[in-house]
Design a protein around this motif. Structure first.
Motif: not given
Length: 483
Positions: A73-101
């Motif tokens: 993903g680094a080939l796409y440039g610094p926008v990769a940082f944006l997706w990691i941060v926003l995706g992790c907080i608002f999508a990935g971690a929500v996904h994991d928490y809800l699935t687990g609970m």
């Protein structure tokens, strides 16, 4: 450097803020007895403490995804940082928490069973087949990737066949034995190697002042490199990963109390996001920009980037230890991929797993198929894995949205990322050569129509389920918690 450091800080802040908000929306019941006690069988259901569960969860979900994905993903440039941060907080971690609970509330059920309950019986069969396919791809990818790294590290001391065989033997044992015998016992050691590799490389980047590119409007991504939808499939495990939906039920069966869920499920996804940020930063800064990174990837794949970056940052000995930590990551996800596949099949056919023989006849065919898949080119496997992975995440997010809608809670926390990823995965499969190969314009239109259709179907089904008072959880009133 500032973008990288700010991203890491935002991930940590996200855990204490948005993570707390998601926990409040879901509504933790500390007095509710968990499946670890109500269904305790000494194999898959048994109580373990928060520290052990958290470490196992992190190692389960953090395979090569948060390393290899961000490197590519680094080939796409610094926008990769944006997706990691926003995706992790608002999508990935929500996904994991809800699935687990939600799994905890439903006797540790896996995603196919949850999909059948909340999205309809037909979806149970679809998701069951889809989940098994994904887990086989994951298990195979997480055999070939560490085997390749070990082969390079051992410099001819052992053949590739011997290394693959040794990893498969470990996977068979970890899949069949009770969870506290191998996984619960050795993961703390593996975790130490993981921390050494991540902290070592990340610290090296900061101390040496590595030229990590900053995120600006002019430096968002390289010219003529479209980021939609490929970026969101290339970087999956470090931001949002459906594979996690197959792993969280393993730990939902060993969690002692619902109040531990935020640390175990949401928190460990945040930790994975930090790992992803480190490897994305290393890939962007150490190889003379995209040109050098492209050349190294073409020569030896993401594994070559891992080896080179580790040696540059930590020297020969430290680099070797860091590579060992990276090797551990996929191995500790591959074993639980096969374990999860065994559990899903057992649940689907209602087969008790107390006897070793019952576990064995389910698991062995999975390993035979996986061994056959190792003969396929890794890059092809990764493409199919990426799409299957994110499609599974879409299903899990819609399950979470349905649960919250029926409960009359803020379902938008799951629905918004669910809508976005529905558009992403549909666009990709319509456009990609491994899919329908349509033009990008046609793919956008088709994906938009499909996404709108999914939203309409969701509201119709959700309103019906709410009117029929679909039970959100199993009744455990008759159970007594065992200390």
């Amino acid at each position: 450097m500032y973008t990288f450091l700010a991203g890491v800080v935002l991930l940590i802040v996200g855990y204490f803020t948005y993570g707390k908000f998601v926990e409040k929306v879901f509504g933790v019941n500390e007095g509710r007895t968990t499946p670890a006690f109500t269904h305790q069988d000494g194999v898959d259901y048994l109580p373990m403490n928060t520290k052990k569960n958290s470490l196992i969860q992190l190692l389960n979900i953090a395979g090569v995804g948060p390393i290899f994905g961000p490197i590519m993903g680094a080939l796409y440039g610094p926008v990769a940082f944006l997706w990691i941060v926003l995706g992790c907080i608002f999508a990935g971690a929500v996904h994991d928490y809800l699935t687990g609970m939600i799994s905890i509330r439903n006797r540790g059920a896996h995603l196919p069973e949850l999909a059948g309950k909340f999205l309809g019986k037909f979806m149970k069969h679809v998701v069951n087949a889809f989940a098994i396919l994904l887990l086989l791809l994951v298990g195979t990818v997480f055999v070939t990737a560490p085997a390749g790294l070990l082969f390079s590290l051992m410099n001819g001391w052992a053949t590739m066949g011997l290394i693959l065989g040794a990893i498969f033997i470990y996977y068979i044992l970890a899949t069949l034995l009770p969870i506290d015998k191998i996984i619960g016992r050795f993961y703390p050691i593996f975790g130490a190697l993981l921390l050494i590799s991540a902290i070592g490389v990340g610290g090296g980047l900061v101390i040496t002042g590595a030229p990590i590119p900053e995120l600006t409007l002019s430096n968002l991504h390289p010219d003529n490199v479209p980021i939609f939808p490929l970026l969101f499939l290339t970087i999956s495990c470090g931001a949002l990963s459906g594979f996690h939906a197959t792993q969280t039920p393993i730990i939902s069966r060993t969690t002692q109390n619902e109040k531990q869920g935020r640390k175990i499920f949401y928190g460990m996804m945040i930790a994975e996001g930090v790992i992803a940020m480190i490897w994305a930063a290393a890939a962007m800064s150490l190889f003379d920009g995209g040109t050098g990174l492209n050349a190294l990837l073409a020569e030896g794949g993401p594994g070559a980037v891992v080896s080179e970056a580790s040696t540059l940052m930590l020297g020969a000995i430290g680099g070797t230890l860091a590579v060992l930590g990276v090797i551990i990551l996929p191995i500790t996800s591959g074993d639980t991929a096969f374990r999860s596949a065994r559990m899903i099949i057992a649940d689907y056919f209602n087969i008790s797993q107390k006897k070793v023989a019952s576990r064995l006849w389910i698991a062995l065919p999975l390993f035979v198929i996986s061994f056959a898949l190792t003969k396929i080119d890794f890059t092809i496997l990764w493409r199919y894995f990426s799409w299957a992975n994110q499609s599974t995440a879409v299903i899990a997010l819609w399950v979470g949205a349905m649960y919250l809608f029926i409960a009359k809670k803020n379902y938008w926390i799951a629905m918004v990322p669910g809508i976005f990823m529905t558009m992403v995965t549909t666009t990709y499969i319509l456009n990609a050569p491994i899919g329908f190969g349509l033009s990008m314009t046609v793919s956008y239109i088709g994906a938009a129509i499909a996404t709108i259709a999914v939203i309409v179907i969701f509201y119709a089904a959700a309103k019906k389920a709410r009117e029929n008072n679909l039970p959100l959880e199993d009744d455990v009133s008759g159970w007594k918690q065992v200390s």
